[in-house]
Design a protein around this motif. Sequence first.
Motif, PDB file in Angstrom:
ATOM      1  N   ALA A 174      28.914  40.334  38.749  1.00 10.72           N
ATOM      2  CA  ALA A 174      29.730  39.194  38.346  1.00 10.72           C
ATOM      3  C   ALA A 174      28.870  37.963  38.080  1.00 10.72           C
ATOM      4  O   ALA A 174      29.153  37.169  37.171  1.00 10.72           O
ATOM      5  CB  ALA A 174      30.766  38.894  39.416  1.00 10.72           C
ATOM      6  N   PHE A 191      38.969  33.839  34.773  1.00 10.63           N
ATOM      7  CA  PHE A 191      38.722  35.134  35.412  1.00 10.63           C
ATOM      8  C   PHE A 191      40.051  35.867  35.531  1.00 10.63           C
ATOM      9  O   PHE A 191      40.988  35.384  36.171  1.00 10.63           O
ATOM     10  CB  PHE A 191      38.103  34.913  36.787  1.00 10.63           C
ATOM     11  N   THR A 193      41.569  39.314  36.911  1.00  8.89           N
ATOM     12  CA  THR A 193      41.193  40.423  37.786  1.00  8.89           C
ATOM     13  C   THR A 193      42.427  41.139  38.303  1.00  8.89           C
ATOM     14  O   THR A 193      43.545  40.630  38.196  1.00  8.89           O
ATOM     15  CB  THR A 193      40.339  39.916  38.970  1.00  8.89           C
ATOM     16  N   ASP A 202      37.056  40.955  47.194  1.00  8.26           N
ATOM     17  CA  ASP A 202      36.776  40.991  45.762  1.00  8.26           C
ATOM     18  C   ASP A 202      35.405  40.364  45.520  1.00  8.26           C
ATOM     19  O   ASP A 202      35.279  39.156  45.333  1.00  8.26           O
ATOM     20  CB  ASP A 202      37.856  40.247  44.982  1.00  8.26           C
ATOM     21  N   ARG A 204      33.605  40.638  42.970  1.00  8.65           N
ATOM     22  CA  ARG A 204      33.518  40.078  41.619  1.00  8.65           C
ATOM     23  C   ARG A 204      33.859  38.592  41.653  1.00  8.65           C
ATOM     24  O   ARG A 204      33.163  37.767  41.071  1.00  8.65           O
ATOM     25  CB  ARG A 204      34.473  40.806  40.673  1.00  8.65           C
ATOM     26  N   ARG A 205      34.948  38.282  42.321  1.00 11.50           N
ATOM     27  CA  ARG A 205      35.382  36.880  42.388  1.00 11.50           C
ATOM     28  C   ARG A 205      34.369  36.022  43.144  1.00 11.50           C
ATOM     29  O   ARG A 205      34.093  34.877  42.758  1.00 11.50           O
ATOM     30  CB  ARG A 205      36.754  36.780  43.055  1.00 11.50           C
ATOM     31  N   THR A 224      45.485  36.862  38.670  1.00 12.47           N
ATOM     32  CA  THR A 224      45.444  38.179  39.307  1.00 12.47           C
ATOM     33  C   THR A 224      46.578  39.033  38.754  1.00 12.47           C
ATOM     34  O   THR A 224      47.731  38.608  38.736  1.00 12.47           O
ATOM     35  CB  THR A 224      45.582  38.045  40.832  1.00 12.47           C
ATOM     36  N   TRP A 227      45.325  46.396  37.312  1.00 13.32           N
ATOM     37  CA  TRP A 227      44.082  46.940  36.767  1.00 13.32           C
ATOM     38  C   TRP A 227      44.419  47.831  35.559  1.00 13.32           C
ATOM     39  O   TRP A 227      44.294  49.053  35.601  1.00 13.32           O
ATOM     40  CB  TRP A 227      43.340  47.750  37.818  1.00 13.32           C
ATOM     41  N   GLY A 252      37.888  41.568  34.966  1.00 16.24           N
ATOM     42  CA  GLY A 252      37.456  42.364  36.106  1.00 16.24           C
ATOM     43  C   GLY A 252      37.236  43.830  35.822  1.00 16.24           C
ATOM     44  O   GLY A 252      36.682  44.535  36.660  1.00 16.24           O
ATOM     45  N   SER A 253      37.667  44.318  34.657  1.00 18.40           N
ATOM     46  CA  SER A 253      37.419  45.708  34.277  1.00 18.40           C
ATOM     47  C   SER A 253      37.485  45.818  32.756  1.00 18.40           C
ATOM     48  O   SER A 253      38.001  44.927  32.079  1.00 18.40           O
ATOM     49  CB  SER A 253      38.450  46.651  34.911  1.00 18.40           C
TER      50      SER A 253
END
Length: 347
Positions: A174, A191, A193, A202, A204-205, A224, A227, A252-253
């Motif tokens: 990240a 962001f 996610t 998380d 990533r965060r 948020t 996914w 996030g993906s």
Amino acid sequence: MSRQGRVRRRPPTLQDVARLAGVSTAVVSYVINDGPRGVAPATRERVLDAIETLGYRPNSSARALRRGATHLIGVLLPDIVNPFHAEFVAALDNAAAARQYSILLATTHHDPEREYSMLANLLDRGIDGLLILTYLYDRRSYTAAADRVPRVMIDESSMGRLSPLVGPDLRQGAELAASHLIGHGHTRIGFVTGALPGGSVDFRRIGWESVLGGHGLTASLVETTEWSRAGGYEGARRLLDRADPPTAIFAGSDLIAVGVLQALHERGLDCPGDIAVISFDGTTESQFSWPPLTTVRHPFEAISTAAVDTLISGDTDVEPRILPMELIVRQSCGCPPSGDGSAREGT
């Protein structure tokens, strides 16, 4: 048709091979199992020729009982529809096959009851070890047969819940993404996610917030979602509807990023001209979006090799192995394509 024509031919047996090769059944067993005693090269060739001629296939269950191992590795994961899981399974399968192991898959669909049922099913099939590529919801799953079946977790978000662990450095990945976007001059970086199960961290965060904070930038542009592509689409729409929409989005993906791109296209926004995007995972899907996604790639192959080796070793006291991620630079971040028009890759 005569009764004789309807009689099904029985499969060849170990005794048939021994009779054709002119050896004892013990010698045939030594050849098939590569031991425990050696066999002369000429005799070995006769046995192999007899096996091929008869089409004999050793009974894997019986061999497992004799040798005390099945050479089967169970893999517990949420699903195989997500490209992220599919690519991990391919890498795990290659790593296992290189060590003369096979894998058995069991999907949980994030259902605690199904999770424990699938785990029990894998254990009943005599697996030699278990690879866990998912968050475990059922507390029984953490201890079921843990004393006799080694297991390795491939999920840093569940760090500390199960040992040993092999996984990617999500925070470092990240940080690569956020730093790259800041390098393009972006100061409002959103962001998008997915929601994580209770108790999960998380990373990533954490990495994204750390880089933004280090540059004196706000980390308030967060959505948020699920996914999925649909989740990325909805999350991006909510960011775009804000009074201070971002000029860049970190997804996030890869699936979330594809949904983000769809939302941008619907709004008539150019990527990366109006809004830059960087995704996370590095699956093949990221390469064939439009524009091709700059992404942070999981080291699928290295993680799989390390996880399988750790599992086979049976060493449950090893420290967690967290492997670095790589930034694959394409066009969605604002970097120009290479001279031949293809995506440029970098770190």
